[in-house]
Scaffold this active site. Structure first.
Site, PDB file in Angstrom:
ATOM      1  N   SER A 105       4.695   2.689   7.619  1.00  0.00           N
ATOM      2  CA  SER A 105       4.411   1.521   6.778  1.00  0.00           C
ATOM      3  C   SER A 105       5.633   1.097   5.975  1.00  0.00           C
ATOM      4  CB  SER A 105       3.281   1.841   5.797  1.00  0.00           C
ATOM      5  OG  SER A 105       2.032   1.643   6.370  1.00  0.00           O
TER       6      SER A 105
ATOM      7  N   HIS B 208       0.813  -1.222   0.000  1.00  0.00           N
ATOM      8  CA  HIS B 208       0.000   0.000   0.000  1.00  0.00           C
ATOM      9  C   HIS B 208       0.846   1.272   0.000  1.00  0.00           C
ATOM     10  CE1 HIS B 208       0.320  -0.179   4.545  1.00  0.00           C
ATOM     11  NE2 HIS B 208       0.353   1.127   4.394  1.00  0.00           N
TER      12      HIS B 208
ATOM     13  N   ASP C 228       0.287  -7.571   1.289  1.00  0.00           N
ATOM     14  CA  ASP C 228       0.654  -6.176   1.532  1.00  0.00           C
ATOM     15  C   ASP C 228       2.169  -6.019   1.564  1.00  0.00           C
ATOM     16  OD1 ASP C 228       0.269  -3.487   1.798  1.00  0.00           O
ATOM     17  OD2 ASP C 228      -0.069  -3.530   3.957  1.00  0.00           O
TER      18      ASP C 228
END
Length: 421
Positions: free
Chosen positions: A234, A114, A151
Site C-alpha cells: 500500500s 490507510h 485514500d
C-alpha cells in the site's frame, strides 16, 4: 486490514503490524552472429534477445528509481484486550507498515491514507516513521495533509539528510494503454524494497477507494495490474517502463482473503491513477496537517432511513416501485433535501424539498429536485455523486441530469472555491 466487497473481497494492501534507452542489440551467450543476407534471423535468438532487452529495462528502472521508495511504519497506543477484566485494562502498541515514495526535493512522501491512519481509522497514527533505501535507521515523519476519501496522504520526514531524498517523476495516467509494462515497488508482508513486474490489465476499472463520512469507499476509477501486490505494498508506486509513476498501489482482489482474513495476490491488483494524486497534491501541500475533502456541490440528501447505529442517506432504489410511482418519483436517483445558499448547486438553480413525509423506518423530503445522473453516469446515492466530482478541480463544470415535477432536464454546475472548503 479489512477487505471490502467487489464480488469476492477487496483488501487494502497495508499491513497491520527519466526514460531509459534500450540497447539495439543484446548479446545472447556471447557475441550475436550477424544475419546473413537472404537468410532469416534465428527466431529463438531473436526471442531471447527481446526478453533480455525487457529485463535490462526493468533493471535500469529499478536501479534509477528504487532509491525514491520509502518504507513506512506506524505506531498507535490502544487499549489492551482483557476480556475477563482480571488485569485492570492497560495499553498496548499496535504497529503497521506500508510504502510510499518521494514526489519532490522538499522530501514530501505520497502514500495511502490507510497506511498512516490512526487506530480507529480516523486521523493520523500517533507515530509515523520512514526509512529510505540503504539506511538502517528510521526517522520520524509528520503529516502534511490527509485525504481519506481519496485514500491518499502526504507526509514529510523530520531531519532526513537531503542527499537521501530521491523524487520519482510523475507520469500521465490518462495516456496509459492496456498491455503496457507495470513495475510495482513496495514492502509486501513487510519485506521492504521489493519489486514485481506485470502489465496494465485495465485503465478504467471502477472500485470503491477511500473512506467517506460513513466509512465506505467512494467509487473511483482505478488502474488494474497483474504485477504482484500484497499487504504492505500500500502506498508504493506503480511505474511504467520509463520509470514514471503511473499509479499508487492500494488494493487487491483476493479470493483467499474471504476465508483467511488475510489477502494475498491473485494477479488482480489496483492502483489509484497518478493524475488523481497530481490534481490533489497542491491541496495536500497547503493542508497544514489537516484533512482535504472531495469537492461538494452544496446539496444534502433528502431520503433518510434509520440504521442500526445512525441515520443513513440512501437512494430511491431502496423504496418500492409502487411507492415511488405514487409519489411521482423516478426509479433511481438522489433526492435533494436541502440546497445550501451561496454554493454551486444554489447558483445553478437546484432546489431542495419543500415538505417532509415520514414512513416506517425513515423520512423523505418532497417537492424538490432528484439527481439521476452526473456526466451521464447514473446516480442513486450521495457516494455516486461524489464519485463524479472526486477528480475535479476549481473551475470545472459537471452536467447533472435532474428530475423535477416528473420532467427530466440537464443542469450544468461549475465548481468554485466553496466546493473545496
Amino acid at each position: 486490514m479489512k477487505g471490502r466487497g467487489v464480488g469476492i473481497v477487496l483488501v487494502l494492501v497495508g499491513l497491520g503490524l527519466g526514460a531509459t534507452l534500450l540497447r539495439d542489440q543484446v548479446p545472447v551467450g556471447g557475441a550475436q552472429a550477424p544475419a546473413v543476407s537472404g537468410v532469416a534471423a534465428d527466431p529463438v535468438a531473436a526471442e531471447a534477445g527481446a526478453r533480455l532487452q525487457n529485463e535490462q529495462n526493468t533493471i535500469d528502472v529499478v536501479g534509477r528509481f528504487e532509491p525514491g521508495l520509502v518504507f513506512i511504519s506506524t505506531e498507535n497506543e490502544v487499549m489492551g484486550q482483557d476480556p475477563f477484566g482480571m488485569f485492570g485494562g492497560g495499553t498496548e502498541v499496535q504497529q503497521g507498515v506500508g510504502s510510499g515514495f518521494f514526489v519532490n526535493d522538499a522530501g514530501d512522501i505520497l502514500t495511502n491514507y490507510h497506511v498512516v491512519a490512526g487506530e480507529s481509522g480516523s486521523g493520523a497514527a500517533q507515530k509515523i516513521s520512514v526509512r529510505v533505501m540503504g539506511q538502517e535507521q528510521s526517522v520520524e515523519a509528520r503529516v502534511i495533509g490527509l485525504a481519506p476519501q481519496y485514500d491518499l496522504a502526504l507526509i514529510r520526514p523530520v531531519g532526513l539528510d537531503a542527499k537521501l531524498i530521491r523524487p520519482i517523476p510523475l507520469g500521465d495516467s490518462d495516456a496509459l494503454k492496456v498491455g503496457q509494462k507495470a513495475i510495482a515497488m513496495g514492502a509486501p508482508f513487510g519485506l521492504d524494497f521489493s519489486v514485481t513486474e506485470g502489465i496494465v490489465s485495465s485503465t478504467a476499472r471502477q472500485i470503491p477507494i477511500g473512506f467517506s463520512g460513513g466509512g465506505e469507499g467512494i467509487t473511483q476509477k482505478a488502474i488494474q495490474t497483474d504485477a504482484a501486490i500484497n499487504p504492505g505494498n500500500s502506498g508504493g508506486p506503480l511505474l511504467d517502463s520509463g520509470g514514471r509513476v503511473i499509479g499508487i498501489n492500494t488494493q487487491i482482489y483476493s479470493p483467499s482473503g474471504q476465508s483467511t482474513g488475510v489477502g494475498q495476490s491473485a494477479g488482480v491488483g489496483f492502483a489509484i491513477p497518478v493524475n488523481t494524486a497530481k490534481n490533489l497534491l497542491p491541496r495536500l501541500q497547503a493542508a497544514g496537517g489537516q484533512e482535504v475533502r472531495a469537492p461538494t456541490l452544496g446539496v444534502a440528501a433528502g431520503l433518510l432511513v434509520r440504521g442500526q447505529q445512525q441515520t443513513l442517506a440512501v437512494g430511491l432504489s431502496v423504496l418500492s416501485s409502487a411507492g415511488k410511482q405514487e409519489l411521482g418519483l423516478p426509479e433511481r436517483g438522489l433526492v435533494i433535501g436541502e440546497v445550501t445558499p451561496g454554493t454551486p448547486a444554489a447558483r445553478a438553480g437546484l432546489q431542495g424539498g419543500t415538505r417532509t413525509e415520514a414512513f416506517r423506518g425513515g423520512a423523505i423530503r418532497l417537492g424538490g429536485d432528484v439527481i439521476t445522473a452526473v456526466n451521464g453516469k447514473p446516480v442513486d446515492a450521495l457516494e455516486d455523486l461524489q464519485a463524479g466530482l472526486i477528480d475535479r478541480k476549481e473551475g470545472d463544470t459537471v452536467t447533472l441530469t435532474v428530475v423535477r415535477g416528473g420532467e427530466s432536464r440537464e443542469v450544468k454546475v461549475t465548481l468554485d472555491e466553496t466546493s473545496f472548503r
